[in-house]
Design an enzyme around this catalytic site. Structure first.
Site, PDB file in Angstrom:
ATOM      1  N   ASP A  49     -59.227  11.794 -29.100  1.00  0.00           N
ATOM      2  CA  ASP A  49     -58.330  11.645 -27.949  1.00  0.00           C
ATOM      3  C   ASP A  49     -57.223  10.622 -28.237  1.00  0.00           C
ATOM      4  OD1 ASP A  49     -57.675  12.466 -25.324  1.00  0.00           O
ATOM      5  OD2 ASP A  49     -58.618  10.682 -24.479  1.00  0.00           O
ATOM      6  N   ASN A  77     -53.615  11.056 -26.306  1.00  0.00           N
ATOM      7  CA  ASN A  77     -54.570  10.394 -25.438  1.00  0.00           C
ATOM      8  C   ASN A  77     -54.463  10.891 -24.008  1.00  0.00           C
ATOM      9  OD1 ASN A  77     -55.090   7.659 -23.565  1.00  0.00           O
ATOM     10  ND2 ASN A  77     -56.616   8.074 -25.132  1.00  0.00           N
ATOM     11  N   ASP A 101     -71.650  10.567 -26.598  1.00  0.00           N
ATOM     12  CA  ASP A 101     -70.583   9.575 -26.698  1.00  0.00           C
ATOM     13  C   ASP A 101     -70.489   9.073 -28.135  1.00  0.00           C
ATOM     14  OD1 ASP A 101     -69.965   9.854 -24.081  1.00  0.00           O
ATOM     15  OD2 ASP A 101     -70.533   7.817 -23.466  1.00  0.00           O
ATOM     16  N   GLU A 186     -66.725  10.220 -13.012  1.00  0.00           N
ATOM     17  CA  GLU A 186     -66.605  11.670 -13.195  1.00  0.00           C
ATOM     18  C   GLU A 186     -67.890  12.284 -13.741  1.00  0.00           C
ATOM     19  OE1 GLU A 186     -66.395   9.742 -16.801  1.00  0.00           O
ATOM     20  OE2 GLU A 186     -64.974   9.363 -15.164  1.00  0.00           O
ATOM     21  N   ASP A 187     -68.609  11.548 -14.580  1.00  0.00           N
ATOM     22  CA  ASP A 187     -69.845  12.082 -15.145  1.00  0.00           C
ATOM     23  C   ASP A 187     -70.933  12.178 -14.091  1.00  0.00           C
ATOM     24  OD1 ASP A 187     -69.888   9.327 -14.991  1.00  0.00           O
ATOM     25  OD2 ASP A 187     -70.963   9.028 -16.880  1.00  0.00           O
ATOM     26  N   HIS A 220     -66.508  -0.430 -23.816  1.00  0.00           N
ATOM     27  CA  HIS A 220     -67.288   0.724 -23.372  1.00  0.00           C
ATOM     28  C   HIS A 220     -66.640   1.356 -22.145  1.00  0.00           C
ATOM     29  CE1 HIS A 220     -70.696   3.201 -22.115  1.00  0.00           C
ATOM     30  NE2 HIS A 220     -71.096   3.081 -23.365  1.00  0.00           N
TER      31      HIS A 220
END
Length: 415
Positions: A49, A77, A101, A186-187, A220
């Site tokens: 990204d 990005n 991830d 969002e997850d 993170h």
């Protein structure tokens, strides 16, 4: 880059969205390659990204030498993890997908165990045990391995990160994608919808499938976002639950999650250190959510100290909330009060039975297992005969001995 065999469907597509992921990406990819699931039964779709630290180059280098079928996409990005995950999902061919991830890594048997569980149980979401590396990780849902859990009774609602195995047929059938409008949370929204619309959830608790890594540089993804964005995420989650779950105890149970893991985090004792303007702004952001989604059914499923804070927020009473937060910050223990009939217990935090405050007894009532100092408190199982304070254990022993002595004396006199 590995060649694509269109005649065979992989068991799993591992989707990796990567941004500035070096050097963590090295171990991440090694953990995929080390899986006991054969290389021919999985594929990798990796999306760089817009990294500038060599992440994209390393992905291409790894793809050129691995036996696993791997596709690398390099893009500008996007500003968050949702875009890369959605790109990867659009390219996936596996029966299942796993969102890995780039900072984290698998246990060697993770994919083999999770695929076997999904196939055996026929479930659409499979959770593999997660442990933290240099950071915390959820723990309450790993008490035992279960082929199928009841989402409306289980602790799985307290792990809504995307690092799970999802049956791709479910995601395609309901058109489930990550909401790219949300900058945080969002997850959780994606996973909760999969829980509620899928054909069941499985839990693997007897093997560590996933290592959740805390980066030394503090970058993170979970650290992203201001408090305004977090209220946006809360609103989206509450609206989703309200839309998918009919009113009643099951909805109440699910709604506890965004109120306790979300709303309460904005109204901790730390609020007292924030500027008054920010405190009031948070109350304003919370007001429409409290009006729409805060109910007695939800309130009764929450411990008193937490419920009372939310009750103050629901009434728009920043002054009462500040008193409660001061009490909690001082680590004071409230009095334990019984109703006249002894059928209810209350924790008398600030403003208990203060008519001017306008809070209800119900806001202070023990309705779920709670804490009074270091003592566990539960709802009375029967109506107690006397409301006054019960005598201590030593006093009860002394009274019993006195009764026995009186009995002996009576028997001796009669003899």
């Amino acid at each position: 880059m590995g060649t694509t065999d269109t005649t065979n469907t992989p068991d799993v597509t591992v989707i990796i969205g990567a941004y500035e992921a070096m050097p963590y990406l090295v171990r991440c990819l090694e953990s995929v390659e080390a899986q006991t699931l054969p290389a021919g039964r999985m594929e990798i779709v990796a999306v760089d990204d817009g990294s500038t630290d060599g992440t994209g180059e390393y992905l291409e280098e790894f793809a050129a030498r691995t036996a696993i079928d791997m596709r690398v996409v390099r893009q500008e990005n996007s500003g968050g993890p949702s875009g890369p995950r959605n790109v990867g999902l659009g390219l996936a061919r596996g029966r299942y997908v796993f969102f890995l991830d780039a900072d984290d890594y698998f246990g060697e048997e993770a994919l083999e165990r999770m695929v076997a569980m999904g196939d055996r149980a026929g479930t659409d979401v499979i959770l593999g045990k997660v442990i933290g590396v240099n950071r915390g990780a959820p723990k309450s849902m790993w008490s035992r391995t279960e082929e199928r859990v009841d989402v409306h009774r289980s602790k799985v609602i307290y792990t809504l990160s995307a690092q799970k195995l999802f049956r791709r047929d479910l995601l395609e059938r309901i058109g489930l994608r990550f909401d790219e409008r949300l900058e945080t949370g969002e997850d959780a929204l994606f996973t909760m919808e999969a829980y509620l619309r899928g054909a069941g959830v499985s839990v693997i608790a007897d093997y560590t499938c996933y290592h959740l890594v805390g980066r030394d540089d503090g970058k993170h993804a979970t650290k992203r976002g201001s408090y305004v964005l977090r209220f946006d995420a809360m609103e989206a989650m509450m609206a989703l639950i309200h839309r998918l779950e009919p009113a009643g105890p099951k909805r109440d149970f699910l709604m506890v999650r965004p109120f306790t893991v979300g709303m309460l985090q904005q109204f901790t004792p730390g609020l007292l250190k924030q500027p008054e303007e920010e405190q009031r702004h948070k109350m304003e952001l919370a007001a429409p959510l409290m009006r729409s989604y805060w109910t007695n059914g939800v309130a009764r499923k929450i411990k008193v100290a937490e419920r009372l804070r939310l009750a103050c927020v629901a009434r728009g009473r920043l002054d009462l909330l500040a008193d409660v937060l001061e009490f909690l910050r001082a680590k004071k223990v409230p009095d334990l009060v019984s109703s006249d009939k002894g059928d209810k217990l209350f924790l008398a935090y600030p403003h208990f039975r203060d008519e001017e405050a306008g809070l209800r007894d119900a806001d202070y009532q023990v309705t779920v297992p709670d804490w009074h100092g270091t003592d566990r408190v539960t709802r009375p199982k029967r109506i107690l005969r006397s409301a006054p304070e019960q005598p201590s254990t030593p006093r009860r022993i002394v009274r019993r001995l006195r009764r026995e002595v009186r009995g002996w004396r009576a028997r001796l006199s009669a003899g």
